[in-house]
Write a protein that holds these residues in place. Structure first.
Motif, mmCIF file in Angstrom:
data_model
loop_
_atom_site.group_PDB
_atom_site.id
_atom_site.type_symbol
_atom_site.label_atom_id
_atom_site.label_comp_id
_atom_site.label_asym_id
_atom_site.label_seq_id
_atom_site.Cartn_x
_atom_site.Cartn_y
_atom_site.Cartn_z
ATOM 1 N N ALA A 29 47.558 27.217 120.614
ATOM 2 C CA ALA A 29 47.184 25.834 120.293
ATOM 3 C C ALA A 29 46.732 25.715 118.847
ATOM 4 C CB ALA A 29 46.092 25.351 121.235
ATOM 5 N N SER A 30 45.745 26.527 118.456
ATOM 6 C CA SER A 30 45.158 26.399 117.125
ATOM 7 C C SER A 30 46.122 26.769 116.008
ATOM 8 C CB SER A 30 43.896 27.266 117.020
ATOM 9 O OG SER A 30 44.208 28.639 117.156
ATOM 10 N N HIS A 31 47.050 27.728 116.277
ATOM 11 C CA HIS A 31 47.848 28.273 115.192
ATOM 12 C C HIS A 31 49.346 27.986 115.260
ATOM 13 C CE1 HIS A 31 44.251 30.266 113.900
ATOM 14 N NE2 HIS A 31 44.894 30.745 112.863
ATOM 15 N N ALA A 32 49.821 27.397 116.335
ATOM 16 C CA ALA A 32 51.255 27.106 116.421
ATOM 17 C C ALA A 32 51.524 25.658 116.808
ATOM 18 C CB ALA A 32 51.926 28.056 117.410
ATOM 19 N N ILE A 33 50.918 25.197 117.899
ATOM 20 C CA ILE A 33 51.207 23.853 118.392
ATOM 21 C C ILE A 33 50.516 22.776 117.564
ATOM 22 C CG2 ILE A 33 50.917 22.284 120.343
ATOM 23 C CD1 ILE A 33 51.382 24.644 122.209
ATOM 24 N N PRO A 49 48.081 27.560 109.117
ATOM 25 C CA PRO A 49 47.931 28.679 110.056
ATOM 26 C C PRO A 49 48.373 30.028 109.478
ATOM 27 C CG PRO A 49 49.831 27.334 110.652
ATOM 28 C CD PRO A 49 49.095 26.592 109.579
ATOM 29 N N LEU A 50 49.209 30.002 108.451
ATOM 30 C CA LEU A 50 49.676 31.245 107.839
ATOM 31 C C LEU A 50 48.891 31.592 106.574
ATOM 32 C CD1 LEU A 50 53.523 30.630 108.207
ATOM 33 C CD2 LEU A 50 52.056 32.007 109.692
ATOM 34 N N ARG A 51 48.710 30.632 105.705
ATOM 35 C CA ARG A 51 48.103 30.893 104.401
ATOM 36 C C ARG A 51 46.598 31.121 104.465
ATOM 37 N NH1 ARG A 51 49.518 26.416 102.101
ATOM 38 N NH2 ARG A 51 47.511 25.390 102.444
ATOM 39 N N ASP A 52 45.908 30.451 105.400
ATOM 40 C CA ASP A 52 44.447 30.453 105.392
ATOM 41 C C ASP A 52 43.809 31.506 106.298
ATOM 42 O OD1 ASP A 52 44.464 28.358 103.601
ATOM 43 O OD2 ASP A 52 44.378 26.817 105.158
ATOM 44 N N PHE A 53 44.628 32.373 106.890
ATOM 45 C CA PHE A 53 44.084 33.377 107.817
ATOM 46 C C PHE A 53 44.701 34.750 107.583
ATOM 47 C CE2 PHE A 53 43.614 29.308 109.891
ATOM 48 C CZ PHE A 53 42.351 29.367 110.469
ATOM 49 N N THR A 54 43.972 35.768 107.986
ATOM 50 C CA THR A 54 44.508 37.121 108.100
ATOM 51 C C THR A 54 44.743 37.393 109.580
ATOM 52 O OG1 THR A 54 43.274 37.891 106.165
ATOM 53 C CG2 THR A 54 44.081 39.569 107.699
ATOM 54 N N ALA A 55 45.972 37.624 109.955
ATOM 55 C CA ALA A 55 46.294 37.939 111.347
ATOM 56 C C ALA A 55 45.900 39.388 111.629
ATOM 57 C CB ALA A 55 47.787 37.739 111.591
ATOM 58 N N LEU A 56 45.068 39.613 112.632
ATOM 59 C CA LEU A 56 44.544 40.949 112.921
ATOM 60 C C LEU A 56 45.282 41.627 114.073
ATOM 61 C CD1 LEU A 56 40.737 40.161 112.543
ATOM 62 C CD2 LEU A 56 42.232 41.307 110.897
ATOM 63 N N THR A 57 45.307 40.975 115.220
ATOM 64 C CA THR A 57 46.024 41.536 116.368
ATOM 65 C C THR A 57 46.248 40.474 117.434
ATOM 66 O OG1 THR A 57 46.022 43.236 118.107
ATOM 67 C CG2 THR A 57 43.894 42.317 117.507
ATOM 68 N N LEU A 58 47.361 40.570 118.091
ATOM 69 C CA LEU A 58 47.561 39.803 119.316
ATOM 70 C C LEU A 58 46.620 40.380 120.365
ATOM 71 C CD1 LEU A 58 49.447 37.592 120.553
ATOM 72 C CD2 LEU A 58 50.928 39.453 121.303
ATOM 73 N N PRO A 97 47.903 44.215 122.523
ATOM 74 C CA PRO A 97 47.501 44.465 121.134
ATOM 75 C C PRO A 97 48.659 44.938 120.278
ATOM 76 C CG PRO A 97 46.781 46.272 122.557
ATOM 77 C CD PRO A 97 47.303 45.188 123.465
ATOM 78 N N ASN A 98 48.623 44.580 118.997
ATOM 79 C CA ASN A 98 49.624 45.054 118.047
ATOM 80 C C ASN A 98 48.985 45.194 116.674
ATOM 81 O OD1 ASN A 98 49.418 42.380 117.322
ATOM 82 N ND2 ASN A 98 51.528 41.838 117.759
ATOM 83 N N THR A 99 49.765 45.532 115.672
ATOM 84 C CA THR A 99 49.237 45.753 114.333
ATOM 85 C C THR A 99 49.151 44.440 113.558
ATOM 86 O OG1 THR A 99 51.403 46.073 113.308
ATOM 87 C CG2 THR A 99 50.368 48.016 114.323
ATOM 88 N N PRO A 100 48.370 44.409 112.466
ATOM 89 C CA PRO A 100 48.329 43.192 111.653
ATOM 90 C C PRO A 100 49.708 42.761 111.158
ATOM 91 C CG PRO A 100 46.490 44.608 111.077
ATOM 92 C CD PRO A 100 47.355 45.400 112.026
ATOM 93 N N THR A 101 50.550 43.721 110.779
ATOM 94 C CA THR A 101 51.897 43.379 110.312
ATOM 95 C C THR A 101 52.733 42.766 111.428
ATOM 96 O OG1 THR A 101 51.837 45.162 108.669
ATOM 97 C CG2 THR A 101 54.008 44.304 109.287
ATOM 98 N N GLU A 102 52.665 43.360 112.612
ATOM 99 C CA GLU A 102 53.418 42.840 113.753
ATOM 100 C C GLU A 102 52.916 41.462 114.165
ATOM 101 O OE1 GLU A 102 54.477 47.117 115.931
ATOM 102 O OE2 GLU A 102 52.598 46.075 116.378
ATOM 103 N N PHE A 103 51.606 41.292 114.150
ATOM 104 C CA PHE A 103 51.040 40.003 114.559
ATOM 105 C C PHE A 103 51.384 38.917 113.544
ATOM 106 C CE2 PHE A 103 46.955 37.440 115.485
ATOM 107 C CZ PHE A 103 47.619 36.654 116.406
ATOM 108 N N ALA A 104 51.364 39.261 112.257
ATOM 109 C CA ALA A 104 51.719 38.279 111.224
ATOM 110 C C ALA A 104 53.172 37.818 111.381
ATOM 111 C CB ALA A 104 51.499 38.868 109.836
ATOM 112 N N ALA A 105 54.064 38.752 111.698
ATOM 113 C CA ALA A 105 55.472 38.390 111.906
ATOM 114 C C ALA A 105 55.629 37.524 113.147
ATOM 115 C CB ALA A 105 56.313 39.659 112.039
#
Length: 327
Positions: free
Chosen positions: A99-103, A115-124, A298-306
């Motif tokens: 909801a917060s980051h996609a919809i 949702p992409l520029r203002d955050f660091t994605a850590l893990t699903l 859980p996944n890695t920051p790179t995987e979660f960002a993608a």
């Protein structure tokens, strides 16, 4: 006294100058004070329970309090905006989600964060299935039969959701967009109201979170035609997915994930992600999440960002095709 040549040789063996070593040591020491984990939803819901499980585990691992703070409102956008404006030092985190980051960024014009520029994605953190429900009197028992019935009767059938802009609502919109079906969306104020009318037969179809529908499915008070995820849910392994029921490529997976503000040092991001993954892989934690209908992922920051990028693009595209804009 060590001469200059021996000193440089010693540094070469160590592999670096002393300054990066001190920086790495500072990151390794994180955290040195309490951490706030913001939940952008009210207490008691799935995201709140997930945050408290993770917060308890991190407090034990880190030797520092992890305080869960609920900042609810606007479908998760208020809490997300608060974290986006916080310092990128790892001491303010967000239990965000679909909801917060996609919809919300796809549907609402007044979202004050990217949702992409203002955050660091850590893990699903986890994934959740929605389910296509039908009243027992509904003449179709599976998705293929339902598609034939609705296609022959455009706009005759309605489907309930827990509200405009929610993942169950988008489950229905994606279903109609991919099948070309004409159905009327009926938004309710929450799951209880939608399920009450569905149980009473006042509306014959609905999309809802699997965890909300399971009790009625098991009691045969409602029919589960399919789940919305790419793979079947371990909670209802006999219920097929929409994709395998005649709509190939269909996938709407609700999810929750951990975020920090932008500009978080990579070493701190990796530490938080790794430690959270360790907690989520504990059998007792995974089992508790499954009772909520959540599969730990859980996944890695790179995987979660993608993953996040693909989700943002997916719902922006859907909102444009279906002309879904709110506010």
């Amino acid at each position: 006294m060590m001469n200059r040549r021996r000193f440089l040789a010693t540094l070469a063996v160590a592999g670096a100058s002393p300054f990066p070593t001190l920086a790495n040591a500072a990151n390794d020491a994180f955290p040195t004070k309490p951490v706030t984990l913001v939940v952008p939803n009210p207490p008691g819901g799935a995201s709140d329970v997930m945050a408290r499980l993770i917060g308890t585990g991190l407090s034990q691992m880190w030797g520092q309090p992890v305080v869960v703070e609920n900042r609810a409102g606007a479908g998760g956008s208020i809490g997300a905006e608060y974290v986006a404006r916080s310092a990128g030092d790892g001491y303010t985190l967000l239990m965000g989600g679909i909801a917060s980051h996609a919809i919300n960024p796809a549907l609402y014009k007044n979202i004050k964060y990217d949702p992409l520029r203002d955050f660091t994605a850590l893990t699903l953190v986890g994934t959740l299935a929605n389910v296509l429900l039908a009243h027992p009197s509904f003449p179709a028992d599976n998705v293929r039969q339902m598609i034939e019935l609705v296609r022959a009767n455009p706009n005759k059938y309605s489907y309930a959701s827990v509200g405009n802009g929610t993942s169950p609502h988008l489950s229905g919109e994606l279903f109609c967009e991919m099948t070309g079906l004409k159905m009327v969306h009926v938004p309710y104020k929450g799951s209880a109201a939608a399920l009450n009318d569905l149980l009473a037969g006042q509306i014959q179809l609905g999309f809802d979170n699997l965890s909300a529908g399971i009790p009625f499915i098991k009691d045969k008070k409602l029919k589960a035609l399919a789940v919305t995820t790419k793979t079947r849910s371990p909670l209802l392994p006999s219920v097929p997915t929409i994709a395998e029921s005649g709509v190939p490529g269909y996938d709407l997976t609700s999810w929750a994930g951990l975020f920090a503000p932008a500009r978080l040092p990579a070493a701190v991001a990796q530490k938080i992600s790794t430690d959270v993954a360790t907690i989520l892989r504990k059998p007792d934690v995974a089992e508790k999440l499954l009772t909520l209908g959540v599969t730990a992922a859980p996944n890695t920051p790179t995987e979660f960002a993608a993953f996040l990028t693909s989700e943002v693009n997916k719902y922006r595209s859907l909102s444009q095709k279906a002309n879904l804009h709110i506010g």
